[in-house]
Design an enzyme around this catalytic site. Sequence first.
Site, mmCIF file in Angstrom:
data_model
loop_
_atom_site.group_PDB
_atom_site.id
_atom_site.type_symbol
_atom_site.label_atom_id
_atom_site.label_comp_id
_atom_site.label_asym_id
_atom_site.label_seq_id
_atom_site.Cartn_x
_atom_site.Cartn_y
_atom_site.Cartn_z
ATOM 1 N N LYS A 108 35.993 39.056 35.654
ATOM 2 C CA LYS A 108 36.852 40.088 35.058
ATOM 3 C C LYS A 108 36.487 40.251 33.601
ATOM 4 O O LYS A 108 36.042 39.270 33.010
ATOM 5 C CB LYS A 108 38.338 39.763 35.212
ATOM 6 C CG LYS A 108 38.761 38.308 35.005
ATOM 7 C CD LYS A 108 38.438 37.596 33.748
ATOM 8 C CE LYS A 108 38.940 38.118 32.445
ATOM 9 N NZ LYS A 108 38.531 37.260 31.288
ATOM 10 N N TYR A 119 16.847 36.395 35.760
ATOM 11 C CA TYR A 119 17.978 36.967 36.510
ATOM 12 C C TYR A 119 17.464 37.735 37.740
ATOM 13 O O TYR A 119 17.999 37.612 38.841
ATOM 14 C CB TYR A 119 18.812 37.903 35.631
ATOM 15 C CG TYR A 119 19.583 37.246 34.487
ATOM 16 C CD1 TYR A 119 19.608 35.865 34.311
ATOM 17 C CD2 TYR A 119 20.300 38.020 33.578
ATOM 18 C CE1 TYR A 119 20.314 35.276 33.267
ATOM 19 C CE2 TYR A 119 21.013 37.442 32.533
ATOM 20 C CZ TYR A 119 21.011 36.071 32.377
ATOM 21 O OH TYR A 119 21.709 35.504 31.336
ATOM 22 N N ASP A 161 39.366 41.204 27.432
ATOM 23 C CA ASP A 161 39.387 39.776 27.775
ATOM 24 C C ASP A 161 40.751 39.381 28.362
ATOM 25 O O ASP A 161 40.961 39.485 29.568
ATOM 26 C CB ASP A 161 39.036 38.956 26.528
ATOM 27 C CG ASP A 161 38.811 37.507 26.876
ATOM 28 O OD1 ASP A 161 37.879 37.216 27.637
ATOM 29 O OD2 ASP A 161 39.606 36.651 26.438
HETATM 30 N N1 LIG Z 1 37.980 33.911 35.350
HETATM 31 C C1 LIG Z 1 38.212 33.238 34.243
HETATM 32 O O1 LIG Z 1 39.099 32.404 34.180
HETATM 33 C C2 LIG Z 1 37.344 33.473 33.073
HETATM 34 C C3 LIG Z 1 36.492 34.532 33.062
HETATM 35 N N2 LIG Z 1 35.648 34.730 32.016
HETATM 36 C C4 LIG Z 1 34.722 35.861 32.067
HETATM 37 O O2 LIG Z 1 33.421 35.336 32.359
HETATM 38 C C5 LIG Z 1 32.430 36.003 31.581
HETATM 39 C C6 LIG Z 1 31.682 34.958 30.760
HETATM 40 O O3 LIG Z 1 32.544 34.274 29.913
HETATM 41 P P1 LIG Z 1 32.141 32.840 29.303
HETATM 42 O O4 LIG Z 1 31.696 31.937 30.389
HETATM 43 O O5 LIG Z 1 33.240 32.402 28.462
HETATM 44 O O6 LIG Z 1 30.911 33.279 28.394
HETATM 45 P P2 LIG Z 1 29.562 32.512 27.995
HETATM 46 O O7 LIG Z 1 29.167 33.081 26.684
HETATM 47 O O8 LIG Z 1 29.713 31.049 28.132
HETATM 48 O O9 LIG Z 1 28.552 32.972 29.141
HETATM 49 C C7 LIG Z 1 27.970 34.207 29.199
HETATM 50 C C8 LIG Z 1 26.559 34.057 29.748
HETATM 51 O O10 LIG Z 1 25.974 35.340 29.647
HETATM 52 C C9 LIG Z 1 24.591 35.180 29.418
HETATM 53 N N3 LIG Z 1 24.090 36.252 28.574
HETATM 54 C C10 LIG Z 1 23.183 37.158 28.963
HETATM 55 N N4 LIG Z 1 22.923 38.021 27.983
HETATM 56 C C11 LIG Z 1 23.672 37.638 26.944
HETATM 57 C C12 LIG Z 1 23.812 38.124 25.620
HETATM 58 N N5 LIG Z 1 23.143 39.201 25.192
HETATM 59 N N6 LIG Z 1 24.648 37.470 24.802
HETATM 60 C C13 LIG Z 1 25.341 36.409 25.222
HETATM 61 N N7 LIG Z 1 25.252 35.907 26.475
HETATM 62 C C14 LIG Z 1 24.420 36.504 27.318
HETATM 63 C C15 LIG Z 1 24.364 33.794 28.866
HETATM 64 O O11 LIG Z 1 23.488 33.320 29.825
HETATM 65 P P3 LIG Z 1 22.166 32.445 29.628
HETATM 66 O O12 LIG Z 1 22.658 31.163 30.118
HETATM 67 O O13 LIG Z 1 21.212 33.162 30.485
HETATM 68 O O14 LIG Z 1 21.797 32.421 28.178
HETATM 69 C C16 LIG Z 1 25.700 33.079 28.969
HETATM 70 O O15 LIG Z 1 25.591 31.886 29.652
HETATM 71 C C17 LIG Z 1 33.168 37.077 30.809
HETATM 72 O O16 LIG Z 1 33.113 38.265 31.541
HETATM 73 C C18 LIG Z 1 34.604 36.589 30.754
HETATM 74 O O17 LIG Z 1 35.551 37.629 30.670
HETATM 75 C C19 LIG Z 1 35.603 33.835 30.987
HETATM 76 C C20 LIG Z 1 36.448 32.773 30.938
HETATM 77 C C21 LIG Z 1 37.450 32.542 31.950
HETATM 78 O O1 LIG Z 2 41.459 32.809 31.376
HETATM 79 C C1 LIG Z 2 41.068 33.216 30.308
HETATM 80 O O2 LIG Z 2 41.585 32.765 29.134
HETATM 81 C C2 LIG Z 2 40.815 32.798 27.969
HETATM 82 C C3 LIG Z 2 39.940 33.988 27.923
HETATM 83 O O3 LIG Z 2 39.164 34.071 26.782
HETATM 84 C C4 LIG Z 2 39.135 34.089 29.153
HETATM 85 O O4 LIG Z 2 38.132 35.052 29.092
HETATM 86 C C5 LIG Z 2 40.087 34.314 30.231
HETATM 87 O O5 LIG Z 2 39.470 34.617 31.440
#
Ligand SMILES: NC(=O)C1=CN([C@@H]2O[C@H](COP(=O)(O)OP(=O)(O)OC[C@H]3O[C@@H](n4cnc5c(N)ncnc54)[C@H](OP(=O)(O)O)[C@@H]3O)[C@@H](O)[C@H]2O)C=CC1
Ligand SMILES: O=C1OC[C@@H](O)[C@H](O)[C@H]1O
Length: 398
Positions: free
Chosen positions: A125, A86, A207
């Site tokens: 977010k 990172y 979330d």
């Molecule tokens: N805008 C939107 O529509 C959405 C927003 N979100 C937001 O995006 C973020 C990520 O969500 P999402 O993609 O579903 O999550 P994921 O679990 O798929 O991704 C999180 C990433 O964080 C990294 N990471 C680093 N440290 C840790 C740890 N200790 N434990 C777990 N993961 C770790 C991992 O990276 P590595 O690859 O390095 O292992 C992983 O790829 C959240 O903040 C969520 O609220 C989520 C879904 C929809």
């Molecule tokens: O758009 C969304 O819908 C599902 C959720 O879990 C996610 O984090 C959010 O951003």
Amino acid sequence: MASIYGFVQRLYKASVPPRCAKSTDSPMIRFGILGAANIAPAALLKPVLSHPEAVVYAVAARSLEKAQAFARKHSIEKAYGGPTAYQELLDDPNVDAIYNPLPNGLHYEWTMKALHAGKHVLLEKPSSDTADETREMFEYAKSKGLVLLEAFHYRFHPAIHRVKAILDNGELGAIKHVEVTMKLPKGFAADDDIRFNYELGGGIMMDMGCYTVNCLRYILGTDPLEVLSSISDLMPTNDGSPSKVDTGTTATFAFPGDATGTVTCHMRVPYMLGFIPHFPTILLTVHCENGELKMFNFVMPSMYHTIEVSAGDWKGNKSMKKRIEKVYKPTEPGAKGEEWWTTYRYQLEAFVDKVKGLTPEYWLPAEDAISNMTWVEKVYEKTGLGSRPQSNFKLPIP
Ligand SMILES: NC(=O)C1=CN([C@@H]2O[C@H](COP(=O)(O)OP(=O)(O)OC[C@H]3O[C@@H](n4cnc5c(N)ncnc54)[C@H](OP(=O)(O)O)[C@@H]3O)[C@@H](O)[C@H]2O)C=CC1
Ligand SMILES: O=C1OC[C@@H](O)[C@H](O)[C@H]1O
């Protein structure tokens, strides 16, 4: 028929977006992604394909294999992997802007580090675990002259702007009560998902709850006065200790002018009869003095939505006049957008404009992000669960 065709077209173009030629005469904004997160393709990788001045140049993941596989799959030039990945990505001089989709509890640390490295940040977010952290990040970004945006993508789509315009033009009279609901059936997220991990900033109010609070504040055009009530379903713990992770929360707020608002979010709605999953609910309902507005799917309107406007006495009068609107493209002459642009694509347009020193058509100020976290925290205070843990990270970096 036309609307089914439109739906299929939008769905197809959202998953296989038209690619545009990259600009050769204006500088490219090169993104680096922190973590090979599930949301990255929809939120950034697909939207950049149709942006002439943006590209995803690098990704970093905690495992090199994962970073490389992700880079290969999405044609990303550079992959950083391992425990220092990172930071290496932040130190890469080819990267202009960071997309931070890390777990909520890591948003603050890595956004501060990214800003310290001189990068603009598109931050998922909720912006952090606490309003204090959010304030610090935005103050730091401002002091460095860098762009920081909390990725409330739906706020950039013309459909929600139309909703706001209908409510603001007075045709329905004053807003009396707003309901914002987001519910998903049990099974949408695994038990070990980051969303249910307290240490990583998990909990439904963090979330989906952060969207519902954001939407409530946007629709009412002001912050609440207080949280009147809040009740949560909790994630069971393995050892029977008290749980701090809400899987479902309903909270009611008092707003100025005797208005009220209720948010309901749930990520583990039990199956009907034990085996039939509930249909996901994403609904905004606004009760006004002289009518009612309902928006189906305010979060992902680009896929499909309806804005149902009923004029008349909403308190039981069945003969209300109804109309349905759908808005996939801005109606103002010259405004940027296409029918198939997703909420994320609209958001990207604004972010890149801002980084380039242009005035985006729409923007979310720092105060919005700070207030949102303030009210998410106040809900946790009311339920007695408390805020998610503040990060241990502190600037300056040695
Ligand atoms: N805008 C939107 O529509 C959405 C927003 N979100 C937001 O995006 C973020 C990520 O969500 P999402 O993609 O579903 O999550 P994921 O679990 O798929 O991704 C999180 C990433 O964080 C990294 N990471 C680093 N440290 C840790 C740890 N200790 N434990 C777990 N993961 C770790 C991992 O990276 P590595 O690859 O390095 O292992 C992983 O790829 C959240 O903040 C969520 O609220 C989520 C879904 C929809
Ligand atoms: O758009 C969304 O819908 C599902 C959720 O879990 C996610 O984090 C959010 O951003």
